[in-house]
Enzyme design. Structure first.
Site, PDB file in Angstrom:
ATOM      1  N   GLY A   1       0.961  -1.391  -0.041  1.00 23.46           N
ATOM      2  CA  GLY A   1      -0.042  -0.045  -0.078  1.00 23.46           C
ATOM      3  C   GLY A   1       0.898   1.383  -0.093  1.00 23.46           C
ATOM      4  O   GLY A   1       0.259   2.433   0.181  1.00 23.46           O
TER       5      GLY A   1
ATOM      6  N   GLY B   1       2.967  -3.136  -4.356  1.00 20.12           N
ATOM      7  CA  GLY B   1       2.840  -3.449  -5.693  1.00 20.12           C
ATOM      8  C   GLY B   1       3.011  -2.356  -6.332  1.00 20.12           C
ATOM      9  O   GLY B   1       4.085  -1.971  -6.749  1.00 20.12           O
TER      10      GLY B   1
ATOM     11  N   ARG C   1      -8.286   3.557 -14.027  1.00 13.20           N
ATOM     12  CA  ARG C   1      -8.021   4.406 -12.726  1.00 13.20           C
ATOM     13  C   ARG C   1      -8.768   5.759 -12.639  1.00 13.20           C
ATOM     14  O   ARG C   1      -9.524   5.935 -11.643  1.00 13.20           O
ATOM     15  CB  ARG C   1      -6.658   4.555 -12.505  1.00 13.20           C
ATOM     16  CG  ARG C   1      -5.944   3.004 -12.189  1.00 13.20           C
ATOM     17  CD  ARG C   1      -4.605   3.269 -11.675  1.00 13.20           C
ATOM     18  NE  ARG C   1      -4.468   3.773 -10.201  1.00 13.20           N
ATOM     19  CZ  ARG C   1      -4.522   5.107  -9.672  1.00 13.20           C
ATOM     20  NH1 ARG C   1      -4.149   5.972 -10.719  1.00 13.20           N
ATOM     21  NH2 ARG C   1      -4.539   5.388  -8.607  1.00 13.20           N
TER      22      ARG C   1
ATOM     23  N   TYR D   1     -11.880   5.639  -9.944  1.00 13.38           N
ATOM     24  CA  TYR D   1     -11.333   6.368  -8.905  1.00 13.38           C
ATOM     25  C   TYR D   1     -11.262   7.847  -9.023  1.00 13.38           C
ATOM     26  O   TYR D   1     -11.134   8.369  -8.064  1.00 13.38           O
ATOM     27  CB  TYR D   1     -10.028   5.790  -8.166  1.00 13.38           C
ATOM     28  CG  TYR D   1      -9.518   4.438  -8.025  1.00 13.38           C
ATOM     29  CD1 TYR D   1     -10.384   3.505  -7.432  1.00 13.38           C
ATOM     30  CD2 TYR D   1      -8.610   3.925  -8.854  1.00 13.38           C
ATOM     31  CE1 TYR D   1     -10.299   2.218  -6.981  1.00 13.38           C
ATOM     32  CE2 TYR D   1      -8.168   2.582  -8.602  1.00 13.38           C
ATOM     33  CZ  TYR D   1      -9.213   1.715  -7.788  1.00 13.38           C
ATOM     34  OH  TYR D   1      -8.690   0.485  -7.779  1.00 13.38           O
TER      35      TYR D   1
ATOM     36  N   CYS E   1     -17.788   4.434 -25.580  1.00 13.54           N
ATOM     37  CA  CYS E   1     -19.127   5.232 -25.386  1.00 13.54           C
ATOM     38  C   CYS E   1     -19.549   5.129 -23.872  1.00 13.54           C
ATOM     39  O   CYS E   1     -20.462   4.286 -23.503  1.00 13.54           O
ATOM     40  CB  CYS E   1     -20.028   4.336 -26.187  1.00 13.54           C
ATOM     41  SG  CYS E   1     -19.590   4.243 -28.070  1.00 13.54           S
TER      42      CYS E   1
ATOM     43  N   TYR F   1      -1.858  -1.053 -11.662  1.00 16.15           N
ATOM     44  CA  TYR F   1      -3.154  -1.160 -12.062  1.00 16.15           C
ATOM     45  C   TYR F   1      -3.561  -0.413 -13.191  1.00 16.15           C
ATOM     46  O   TYR F   1      -4.666   0.252 -13.471  1.00 16.15           O
ATOM     47  CB  TYR F   1      -3.948  -0.416 -10.672  1.00 16.15           C
ATOM     48  CG  TYR F   1      -3.332  -1.298  -9.541  1.00 16.15           C
ATOM     49  CD1 TYR F   1      -3.919  -2.306  -9.200  1.00 16.15           C
ATOM     50  CD2 TYR F   1      -2.474  -0.533  -8.542  1.00 16.15           C
ATOM     51  CE1 TYR F   1      -3.349  -3.000  -7.889  1.00 16.15           C
ATOM     52  CE2 TYR F   1      -1.967  -1.377  -7.656  1.00 16.15           C
ATOM     53  CZ  TYR F   1      -2.472  -2.429  -7.165  1.00 16.15           C
ATOM     54  OH  TYR F   1      -2.142  -3.111  -6.197  1.00 16.15           O
TER      55      TYR F   1
HETATM   56  C1  LIG Z   1      -3.112  -5.262  -3.178  1.00 19.06           C
HETATM   57  C2  LIG Z   1      -2.389  -5.612  -1.875  1.00 19.06           C
HETATM   58  C3  LIG Z   1      -1.158  -5.202  -2.031  1.00 19.06           C
HETATM   59  C4  LIG Z   1      -0.496  -4.370  -2.585  1.00 19.06           C
HETATM   60  O1  LIG Z   1      -1.075  -2.932  -2.552  1.00 19.06           O
HETATM   61  P1  LIG Z   1      -0.202  -1.680  -3.108  1.00 19.06           P
HETATM   62  O2  LIG Z   1      -1.114  -0.437  -2.969  1.00 19.06           O
HETATM   63  O3  LIG Z   1      -0.195  -1.988  -4.571  1.00 19.06           O
HETATM   64  O4  LIG Z   1       1.375  -1.623  -2.963  1.00 19.06           O
HETATM   65  C5  LIG Z   1      -0.324  -5.797  -1.002  1.00 19.06           C
HETATM   66  N1  LIG Z   1      -1.009  -6.829  -0.134  1.00 19.06           N
HETATM   67  C6  LIG Z   1      -2.279  -7.374  -0.268  1.00 19.06           C
HETATM   68  C7  LIG Z   1      -2.658  -8.246   0.600  1.00 19.06           C
HETATM   69  C8  LIG Z   1      -3.027  -6.718  -1.186  1.00 19.06           C
HETATM   70  O5  LIG Z   1      -4.185  -7.413  -1.472  1.00 19.06           O
END
Ligand SMILES: *Cc1c(COP(=O)(O)O)cnc(C)c1O
Length: 416
Positions: A238, A274, A311, A315, A343, A371
């Site tokens: 995250g 990620g 995205r 969002y 569309c 993403y």
């Molecule tokens: C989606 C996810 C992540 C990665 O989130 P990022 O914001 O892309 O870093 C890490 N751990 C779990 C369990 C997730 O579901």
């Protein structure tokens, strides 16, 4: 900088995006290998001297070339489906560094993961524990498990990507965790190996991340007092990136704050970034089809759309849009909405940008490595973009553009 202007041309590392558009067509995702390597090494270095695993969250960008690069760098993998497990295996990822997350694992996916020998299944409910015990018993193995606990910490991010609050579908409730661990510890075909959490995505503040780590520590200590020892603590991912003017803490700052909250511990510390590993390493390259004046502003109709990059529509996410040909000083800029051909009124990639658009020009939609392709679809029967990996002066196609015929190859036109 992985993407910068050189002699008036926006480049990915040492390759002009103009050349890539000519070679591979548009829309096209372009990834800079050095940016991915740099981001991974920043996380790895933040754990210097600590037993740690940086597990790439595959769902951010699952291209095999990205996964193979992560494997070469020594990364583990955080996966959410049997499909992702198959990708990691195909890319040469080490199975004993795979953590299988997700709230709805099917029996076949659990069996697939146990047969592959993954590091850990991250469980999210009592029912899932019972299912894993049953599948492991059938296969005659002991399943390595952790619970994803919900620390009830507000990540202060977008509600769609906040995952660690009490009323969220993810994780087991804090108050149930001890009971579930005790139950798991008694099962013959389960081996308790860890604990995990993930409070949300695009975190821009270390405080909630450290708070979640502190809450995990309390639980780990309570488990130890109960005779349940763990091998790893998974703090989740995250980590935020800069899309516009955000100032996300560095990986080192996140890690330092969490390690402080955890105190000296023997367990391996896991993080699963990620976005922070691949977000800034990718752009979506697109060509302007039409410029359509509409009152005070222009609609710039490009050949990329919400099906290629969801995205903004999903969002309201903001991505920087750069002209591939560097604007000259004094060039007249107009306010533009960059829109796709799909569309839907939501098919706006960028609103109210100052550009000097001409039909045929190329635009780069920045920070699209995470993403982006991963969330793409074939809506409007649009073949998904090609993907290209650049390293220095070398560009290689890592996913060719789909053909239209491929999009309906699995369908049957009933004759009557
Ligand atoms: C989606 C996810 C992540 C990665 O989130 P990022 O914001 O892309 O870093 C890490 N751990 C779990 C369990 C997730 O579901």
């Amino acid at each position: 900088m992985a993407f910068a202007y050189r002699a008036g041309q926006l480049c990915a590392e040492d390759v002009a995006l103009e050349d890539l558009a000519r070679r591979y067509g548009t829309p096209c995702y372009v990834y800079a290998q050095s940016a991915i390597e740099r981001a991974y090494r920043e996380f790895a270095a933040a754990f210097e001297g600590r037993r740690a695993l940086v597990a790439y969250s595959v769902k951010a960008n699952a291209n095999l070339a990205v996964l193979a690069l992560m494997a070469r760098l020594g990364a583990g993998f955080d996966i959410v489906s049997g499909g992702e497990l198959a990708r990691v295996a195909a890319a040469g990822g080490a199975m004993d560094k795979v953590l299988f997350s997700g709230v709805g694992k099917r029996e076949s996916e659990i069996a697939q993961a146990l047969a592959a020998g993954v590091l850990c299944l991250n469980l999210e409910s009592e029912a899932e524990l019972a299912r894993v015990e049953a599948v492991a018993a059938r296969l005659g193995v002991r399943a390595p498990i952790a619970f994803r606990v919900n620390p009830d910490v507000d990540p202060r991010t977008h509600p769609y990507i906040a995952t660690g609050l009490r009323d969220n579908k993810f994780g087991v409730a804090w108050d149930d965790a001890l009971r579930l661990y005790r139950q798991a510890a008694r099962l013959p075909h389960v081996r308790v190996v860890g604990i995990g959490c993930h409070i949300g995505s695009q975190l821009l503040d270390v405080a909630p991340f450290a708070e979640a780590a502190a809450r995990l520590r309390a639980l780990v200590e309570a488990l130890a007092a109960d005779g349940i020892a763990l091998s790893h603590i998974d703090l989740g991912g995250g980590f935020g990136v800069r899309y516009r003017d955000e100032a996300p803490p560095s990986p080192a700052e996140f890690v330092r704050a969490a390690l402080e909250a955890l105190g000296p511990r023997a367990e391996t510390i896991v993080v699963d970034p990620g976005r922070a590993l691949v977000g800034a390493a990718g752009v979506l390259l697109t060509r302007i089809e039409y410029v359509k004046p509409a009152g005070a502003k222009n609609f710039v109709v490009v050949d990329a759309a919400m099906n290629d990059l969801l995205r903004p529509a999903l969002y309201g996410a903001w991505h920087e849009v750069l002209p591939v040909r560097e604007p000259r000083a004094g060039e007249t800029l107009t306010v533009c909405d960059v829109v796709g051909p799909v569309c839907e009124s939501a098919d706006v990639l960028a609103r109210e940008r100052r550009l000097a658009p001409r039909a045929g020009d190329l635009l780069a939609i920045m920070t699209a490595g995470a993403y982006g392709m991963a969330m793409s679809s074939n809506y409007n029967t649009r073949p998904r973009p090609a993907e290209v990996m650049v390293s220095g002066a070398t560009a290689r196609l890592v996913r060719r553009r789909e053909t239209v015929e491929e999009l309906f190859a699995h369908e049957v036109a009933l004759a009557c």
